[in-house]
Structure formats: C-alpha cells, structure tokens
Enzyme design. Structure first.
Site, PDB file in Angstrom:
ATOM      1  N   LYS A 139      30.969 -14.231  47.412  1.00 17.14           N
ATOM      2  CA  LYS A 139      30.273 -13.124  47.460  1.00 17.14           C
ATOM      3  C   LYS A 139      31.342 -11.873  47.441  1.00 17.14           C
ATOM      4  O   LYS A 139      31.331 -10.976  47.107  1.00 17.14           O
ATOM      5  CB  LYS A 139      29.690 -12.959  48.727  1.00 17.14           C
ATOM      6  CG  LYS A 139      28.307 -13.842  48.830  1.00 17.14           C
ATOM      7  CD  LYS A 139      27.291 -13.676  47.478  1.00 17.14           C
ATOM      8  CE  LYS A 139      25.959 -14.625  47.608  1.00 17.14           C
ATOM      9  NZ  LYS A 139      25.188 -14.193  46.675  1.00 17.14           N
ATOM     10  N   TYR A 149      30.948 -19.681  49.767  1.00 20.32           N
ATOM     11  CA  TYR A 149      30.232 -18.677  49.607  1.00 20.32           C
ATOM     12  C   TYR A 149      30.639 -17.263  50.160  1.00 20.32           C
ATOM     13  O   TYR A 149      30.608 -16.300  49.418  1.00 20.32           O
ATOM     14  CB  TYR A 149      29.066 -18.769  50.886  1.00 20.32           C
ATOM     15  CG  TYR A 149      27.788 -18.118  50.866  1.00 20.32           C
ATOM     16  CD1 TYR A 149      26.799 -18.051  49.785  1.00 20.32           C
ATOM     17  CD2 TYR A 149      27.747 -16.966  51.784  1.00 20.32           C
ATOM     18  CE1 TYR A 149      25.756 -17.000  49.911  1.00 20.32           C
ATOM     19  CE2 TYR A 149      26.512 -16.327  52.034  1.00 20.32           C
ATOM     20  CZ  TYR A 149      25.577 -16.092  50.803  1.00 20.32           C
ATOM     21  OH  TYR A 149      24.574 -15.422  50.827  1.00 20.32           O
TER      22      TYR A 149
END
Ligand SMILES: NC(=O)c1ccc[n+]([C@@H]2O[C@H](COP(=O)([O-])OP(=O)(O)OC[C@H]3O[C@@H](n4cnc5c(N)ncnc54)[C@H](O)[C@@H]3O)[C@@H](O)[C@H]2O)c1
Length: 246
Positions: free
Chosen positions: A151, A147
C-alpha cells in the site's frame, strides 16, 4: 456516455462503487475473481449498464485483458477504479515468500499494469484513475509486512502516474481507508478469540467511534473520479474516521 472499469467490484468498497457509478448512469465493466458475487451485482437494476468478466489480477496478463474487454464491451474508457486487494497476516519468520509475491502482484503490479494498459484510452476521454491504498501505508502493525509495503508502494505509484499522465489530461489519485465494514476483514475478526471485544477495542480507537461503511468510501472514489476534483491529482486521501489523526 461514461464508462468505468472497476477491478475488484464484486464485494465491499468496489461493489458500493459500482452501485454509485451505475446509479449515476455510468456504464461499468466489473473485473473480479468472485463470479457469483459479480453476478449478484450485475443482477441489480440500474440506469448504467454492466458487463462482468472473470480476471485474476494476480496473473500478469489479466490487467491488460480486463482493459481490452472493457473497451470491447463499451468502446471507450473514462475511469479505472482498482479496489481488488490481498491481505495476508503472519508472524515474520512464518511469512511465506509466496504470500509476499501474491500480495505485491495484486496490490501493486496489477494497478500499475491496469494504468499502463488503460493510459491511451483514458487520454482520449481525459479520464481518471482511483486506486485503493490503506491507512496501513501510514502506520505499522504486526504481521502485515507485504500488505503495508504494497500500500505504501501504491501511494508512490499514484504520484508517479499522476505526474506522468497529467500532460495527457488524466488524473490519478488513491483513497486510504481505515476500518471499513466489508468481507475483507472477516479473516481478521474470525481469528480473534473474542470478536466483539476486538471490534470494541478498534472502534474505541476511532475518533468517530465506528467502522466506516463501504458506501462512504465509494462516495469519495466517485468524487475523485469526477469533475468536482478536476484540480486534484497525485493525492492519497485518508478516510478513517480520524484514526490516523488521533
Ligand atoms: N475493508 C477495510 O477495512 C479496508 C481498509 C483499508 C483498505 N482496504 C482496501 O480496500 C480495497 C477493497 O477492499 P474491501 O474492503 O472492499 O474488500 P473485499 O474483500 O470486500 O473486496 C475486494 C474485492 O477484490 C476482489 N479480488 C481480490 N483478489 C482479486 C484478484 N486476484 N483478482 C481480481 N479480483 C480480486 C475480491 O473478489 C473482492 O470482490 C482493498 O484493496 C483493501 O486493501 C480495505
């Protein structure tokens, strides 16, 4: 007439963005995998029209199919918003290869492919793109490998696309939310032994003393899409109640 494609608009920040755009008269093509939630959004009365389509952005062909469907529905495209996101948390040795691949597919590859497919239509309208990053791009925390990396990559992608498309009149920006009260964090809360204590622990670290509302992020997205931010491109704007500043 203004037309927006919102990828991941069925719940949370995307749903609030669809509402805000339609309230302002923008027509929306909502691409999502959650058909029942998307239908709820479509059932809401608003000045802007809405068409929903089932698109699983983990599929490499889905982003182009979503852009084609939006153009088919409304014959132009002014804005692309990507709020779809996948967050898998697991200890390092247990972190599944498939979780890494799926996270990168939804959080990075799909935004890239959506921008690629929409670039020509957005150039025709001198349109704009907004991706959804996260404060996870700016700080580490246990178990969030894919994650956080996805990002961070999205922020770099934002810059490259902004430079690439500036000459065609298309702006590209991201928002980086902190803790926002949406279904996205439900798995995290339910994994805590004491949900209330965990929530209190988090909000006491946020200088503004609370989670954000999806509507507050949607307002920033709408600003970044619109003429008020005409000289703003390549940026990733943090909206976190002061968390990263503390
Ligand atoms: N809620 C938070 O605290 C928070 C914090 C930082 C960043 N974000 C980011 O904000 C974005 C929106 O999150 P949210 O909080 O609104 O979550 P959410 O779960 O309410 O919304 C995500 C939406 O994306 C859709 N989606 C997920 N996978 C998809 C796929 N493969 N194909 C198509 N649609 C898919 C879901 O069905 C849902 O409608 C995400 O990218 C997330 O990483 C959220």
């Amino acid at each position: 007439m203004t037309v927006a494609l919102v990828a991941g608009g069925a719940t949370g920040i995307g749903r609030a963005t669809v509402r805000a755009l339609r309230a302002a008269g923008t027509d929306v093509y909502l691409a999502d995998v959650n058909d029942s939630a998307a239908r709820e959004v479509a059932d809401q009365e608003a000045p802007g029209r809405i068409v929903v389509g089932h698109h699983d952005l983990a599929d490499r062909h889905a982003p182009k199919a979503a852009v084609d469907a939006a153009l088919e529905a409304f014959e132009r495209l002014d804005h692309v918003v990507v709020t779809a996101g996948l967050h898998v948390v697991a200890p390092l040795e247990a972190f599944a290869f498939e979780a890494w691949e799926a996270t990168m597919a939804v959080n990075v590859r799909a935004p890239y492919l959506l921008a690629q497919a929409a670039a020509a239509a957005l150039a025709d309208t001198r349109g704009s793109i907004v991706f959804t990053g996260s404060t996870a791009a700016h700080r580490g925390s246990p178990g969030t490998f894919a994650y956080a990396a996805s990002k961070g990559a999205l922020i770099s992608l934002t810059r490259s696309l902004a430079v690439e498309l500036a000459g065609r009149g298309v702006r590209v920006n991201s928002v980086c939310p902190g803790w926002i009260d949406t279904p996205f964090n439900d798995p995290y809360w339910s994994a805590q032994a004491d949900t209330e204590a965990a929530l209190n622990g988090i909000v006491t670290r946020v200088p503004l003393g609370r989670q954000g509302d999806p509507e507050e992020v949607a307002a920033l997205i709408v600003y970044l899409l619109g003429p008020g931010s005409a000289y703003l491109t390549g940026q990733s704007v943090v909206i976190d109640g002061g968390l990263l500043s503390a």
